[in-house]
Design a protein around this motif. Structure first.
Motif, PDB file in Angstrom:
ATOM      1  N   PRO A  42       0.830  -1.207   0.000  1.00 29.60           N
ATOM      2  CA  PRO A  42       0.000   0.000   0.000  1.00 29.60           C
ATOM      3  C   PRO A  42       0.868   1.263   0.000  1.00 29.60           C
ATOM      4  CG  PRO A  42       0.025  -0.949   2.192  1.00 29.60           C
ATOM      5  CD  PRO A  42       0.822  -1.877   1.300  1.00 29.60           C
ATOM      6  N   ALA A  43       1.652   1.422  -1.045  1.00 25.24           N
ATOM      7  CA  ALA A  43       2.453   2.642  -1.286  1.00 25.24           C
ATOM      8  C   ALA A  43       3.532   2.891  -0.238  1.00 25.24           C
ATOM      9  CB  ALA A  43       1.538   3.860  -1.437  1.00 25.24           C
ATOM     10  N   PHE A  44       4.216   1.842   0.208  1.00 24.93           N
ATOM     11  CA  PHE A  44       5.324   2.039   1.154  1.00 24.93           C
ATOM     12  C   PHE A  44       6.462   2.855   0.551  1.00 24.93           C
ATOM     13  CE2 PHE A  44       4.000  -1.817   3.727  1.00 24.93           C
ATOM     14  CZ  PHE A  44       3.781  -1.106   4.895  1.00 24.93           C
ATOM     15  N   GLU A  45       6.584   2.837  -0.773  1.00 24.47           N
ATOM     16  CA  GLU A  45       7.700   3.544  -1.410  1.00 24.47           C
ATOM     17  C   GLU A  45       7.516   5.053  -1.399  1.00 24.47           C
ATOM     18  OE1 GLU A  45       5.185   2.033  -4.941  1.00 24.47           O
ATOM     19  OE2 GLU A  45       5.593   1.444  -2.907  1.00 24.47           O
ATOM     20  N   ALA A  55      -2.883  11.901  -3.419  1.00 20.97           N
ATOM     21  CA  ALA A  55      -4.255  12.186  -2.983  1.00 20.97           C
ATOM     22  C   ALA A  55      -4.780  13.448  -3.662  1.00 20.97           C
ATOM     23  CB  ALA A  55      -4.305  12.329  -1.463  1.00 20.97           C
ATOM     24  N   MET A  56      -3.928  14.454  -3.786  1.00 17.96           N
ATOM     25  CA  MET A  56      -4.336  15.701  -4.432  1.00 17.96           C
ATOM     26  C   MET A  56      -4.646  15.462  -5.915  1.00 17.96           C
ATOM     27  SD  MET A  56      -3.080  18.670  -6.390  1.00 17.96           S
ATOM     28  CE  MET A  56      -1.396  18.185  -6.484  1.00 17.96           C
ATOM     29  N   VAL A  57      -3.825  14.673  -6.584  1.00 13.37           N
ATOM     30  CA  VAL A  57      -4.073  14.342  -7.991  1.00 13.37           C
ATOM     31  C   VAL A  57      -5.382  13.560  -8.112  1.00 13.37           C
ATOM     32  CG1 VAL A  57      -3.228  12.985  -9.953  1.00 13.37           C
ATOM     33  CG2 VAL A  57      -1.646  14.436  -8.668  1.00 13.37           C
ATOM     34  N   SER A  58      -5.607  12.616  -7.204  1.00 15.46           N
ATOM     35  CA  SER A  58      -6.855  11.844  -7.212  1.00 15.46           C
ATOM     36  C   SER A  58      -8.058  12.763  -7.023  1.00 15.46           C
ATOM     37  CB  SER A  58      -6.841  10.779  -6.114  1.00 15.46           C
ATOM     38  OG  SER A  58      -5.825   9.841  -6.358  1.00 15.46           O
ATOM     39  N   LYS A  59      -7.933  13.713  -6.112  1.00 18.92           N
ATOM     40  CA  LYS A  59      -9.043  14.641  -5.854  1.00 18.92           C
ATOM     41  C   LYS A  59      -9.354  15.469  -7.092  1.00 18.92           C
ATOM     42  CE  LYS A  59     -10.817  17.975  -2.556  1.00 18.92           C
ATOM     43  NZ  LYS A  59     -10.600  18.614  -1.253  1.00 18.92           N
ATOM     44  N   GLN A  60      -8.312  15.954  -7.747  1.00 16.19           N
ATOM     45  CA  GLN A  60      -8.531  16.759  -8.957  1.00 16.19           C
ATOM     46  C   GLN A  60      -9.165  15.920 -10.063  1.00 16.19           C
ATOM     47  OE1 GLN A  60      -8.298  20.027  -8.934  1.00 16.19           O
ATOM     48  NE2 GLN A  60      -7.644  19.828  -6.820  1.00 16.19           N
ATOM     49  N   LYS A 124      -1.373  -0.153   9.100  1.00  9.66           N
ATOM     50  CA  LYS A 124      -1.399   1.305   9.260  1.00  9.66           C
ATOM     51  C   LYS A 124      -1.340   2.005   7.897  1.00  9.66           C
ATOM     52  CE  LYS A 124       1.117   5.054  11.501  1.00  9.66           C
ATOM     53  NZ  LYS A 124       2.315   5.434  12.257  1.00  9.66           N
ATOM     54  N   GLN A 125      -0.459   1.539   7.027  1.00 12.95           N
ATOM     55  CA  GLN A 125      -0.312   2.160   5.706  1.00 12.95           C
ATOM     56  C   GLN A 125      -1.546   1.929   4.841  1.00 12.95           C
ATOM     57  OE1 GLN A 125       2.018   4.206   5.050  1.00 12.95           O
ATOM     58  NE2 GLN A 125       2.492   4.218   2.873  1.00 12.95           N
ATOM     59  N   SER A 126      -2.097   0.726   4.896  1.00 14.05           N
ATOM     60  CA  SER A 126      -3.313   0.428   4.141  1.00 14.05           C
ATOM     61  C   SER A 126      -4.457   1.327   4.603  1.00 14.05           C
ATOM     62  CB  SER A 126      -3.684  -1.048   4.312  1.00 14.05           C
ATOM     63  OG  SER A 126      -4.839  -1.359   3.563  1.00 14.05           O
ATOM     64  N   ASN A 127      -4.607   1.485   5.899  1.00 11.88           N
ATOM     65  CA  ASN A 127      -5.648   2.360   6.442  1.00 11.88           C
ATOM     66  C   ASN A 127      -5.412   3.825   6.072  1.00 11.88           C
ATOM     67  OD1 ASN A 127      -7.084   0.260   7.627  1.00 11.88           O
ATOM     68  ND2 ASN A 127      -6.031   0.465   9.583  1.00 11.88           N
ATOM     69  N   LEU A 128      -4.161   4.261   6.098  1.00 13.33           N
ATOM     70  CA  LEU A 128      -3.831   5.641   5.746  1.00 13.33           C
ATOM     71  C   LEU A 128      -4.276   5.958   4.319  1.00 13.33           C
ATOM     72  CD1 LEU A 128      -2.203   8.340   6.321  1.00 13.33           C
ATOM     73  CD2 LEU A 128      -0.303   7.181   5.169  1.00 13.33           C
ATOM     74  N   VAL A 129      -3.893   5.106   3.386  1.00 14.29           N
ATOM     75  CA  VAL A 129      -4.232   5.344   1.979  1.00 14.29           C
ATOM     76  C   VAL A 129      -5.749   5.269   1.781  1.00 14.29           C
ATOM     77  CG1 VAL A 129      -3.933   4.508  -0.387  1.00 14.29           C
ATOM     78  CG2 VAL A 129      -1.973   4.553   1.176  1.00 14.29           C
ATOM     79  N   ALA A 130      -6.394   4.235   2.328  1.00 15.56           N
ATOM     80  CA  ALA A 130      -7.846   4.091   2.174  1.00 15.56           C
ATOM     81  C   ALA A 130      -8.584   5.282   2.776  1.00 15.56           C
ATOM     82  CB  ALA A 130      -8.323   2.791   2.823  1.00 15.56           C
ATOM     83  N   ASN A 131      -8.163   5.734   3.946  1.00 12.43           N
ATOM     84  CA  ASN A 131      -8.833   6.856   4.605  1.00 12.43           C
ATOM     85  C   ASN A 131      -8.670   8.160   3.829  1.00 12.43           C
ATOM     86  OD1 ASN A 131      -9.911   5.304   6.661  1.00 12.43           O
ATOM     87  ND2 ASN A 131      -8.159   5.614   8.001  1.00 12.43           N
ATOM     88  N   LYS A 132      -7.513   8.357   3.210  1.00 10.42           N
ATOM     89  CA  LYS A 132      -7.317   9.559   2.386  1.00 10.42           C
ATOM     90  C   LYS A 132      -8.276   9.553   1.196  1.00 10.42           C
ATOM     91  CE  LYS A 132      -2.654  11.030   3.501  1.00 10.42           C
ATOM     92  NZ  LYS A 132      -2.943  12.390   3.929  1.00 10.42           N
ATOM     93  N   ILE A 133      -8.379   8.412   0.538  1.00 16.02           N
ATOM     94  CA  ILE A 133      -9.274   8.308  -0.617  1.00 16.02           C
ATOM     95  C   ILE A 133     -10.735   8.450  -0.178  1.00 16.02           C
ATOM     96  CG2 ILE A 133     -10.033   6.817  -2.522  1.00 16.02           C
ATOM     97  CD1 ILE A 133      -7.171   8.042  -2.810  1.00 16.02           C
ATOM     98  N   LYS A 134     -11.075   7.876   0.966  1.00 22.67           N
ATOM     99  CA  LYS A 134     -12.443   8.011   1.491  1.00 22.67           C
ATOM    100  C   LYS A 134     -12.770   9.472   1.788  1.00 22.67           C
ATOM    101  CE  LYS A 134     -15.552   6.550   5.148  1.00 22.67           C
ATOM    102  NZ  LYS A 134     -15.747   5.839   6.394  1.00 22.67           N
TER     103      LYS A 134
END
Length: 190
Positions: A42-45, A55-60, A124-134
């Motif tokens: 889940p985007a560890f890199e 997240a900003m690109v996804s939002k746009q 933690k990382q999976s939740n971070l990414v999912a929560n941002k997208i949510k």
């Protein structure tokens, strides 16, 4: 859920894993099995700044989609990384990080790096990414669907990736994802 079917697959979970690794192990059908190492994460890199930029690109992109298709109901489906789709039994997980040499170029010029993380870091990382997208989806008035619950439930009894290509769902995985989307759309009357 049923196990793999067809001429390429055996009915045995043990023979479904074509490239078992040394680190990653999961529980499937009450058995601990080894799965390939160096799986998608889940985007560890990405750094925190990199995740925020994504997240900003996804939002746009979602805002553009919403404004372009004003009469359409848009549902954002969060699909977890491969390693985040299973109950992990190993203390650590082996993931692959794909790091572009130059962010302006395409991914052909990227390097791959194997990294080791703990289960706690993975969740933690999976939740971070999912929560941002949510959060983004809801801020735009879009429906958010987190497919992790249904995919993880299915992965309790069958492998939903591989055995040939561990970067993507297999037939069973795609079936579970489709059923999850259908179920949520029906619940939300969309």
């Amino acid at each position: 859920m049923s196990s793999f079917r067809g001429p390429l697959y055996s009915d045995s979970t043990e023979t479904q894993i074509k490239k078992a690794g040394r680190i990653n192990s999961i529980v499937v059908d009450n058995k601990i099995i080894k799965i390939p190492d160096a799986l998608q994460s889940p985007a560890f890199e990405l750094t925190e700044k990199g995740i925020d930029l994504g997240a900003m690109v996804s939002k746009q992109a979602l805002r553009y989609l919403k404004n372009t298709f004003k009469k359409s109901k848009i549902v954002v489906v969060y699909i977890p990384s491969v390693i985040s789709s299973y109950e992990i039994t190993s203390e650590k997980v082996s993931v692959i990080n794909v790091i572009p040499d130059d962010i302006e170029r395409d991914m052909k010029n990227s390097r791959k790096q194997i990294a080791i993380h703990t289960n706690i870091e993975l969740e933690k990382q999976s939740n971070l990414v999912a929560n941002k997208i949510k959060t983004i989806s809801e801020s735009l008035g879009l429906v958010f669907l987190d497919a992790r619950t249904d995919l993880r439930k299915a992965s309790e009894t069958t492998v939903i990736h591989g055995p040939i290509d561990w970067n993507h769902f297999n037939k069973e995985g795609y079936h579970v994802l489709a059923e999850s989307i259908y179920k949520h759309l029906k619940e939300k009357k969309l």
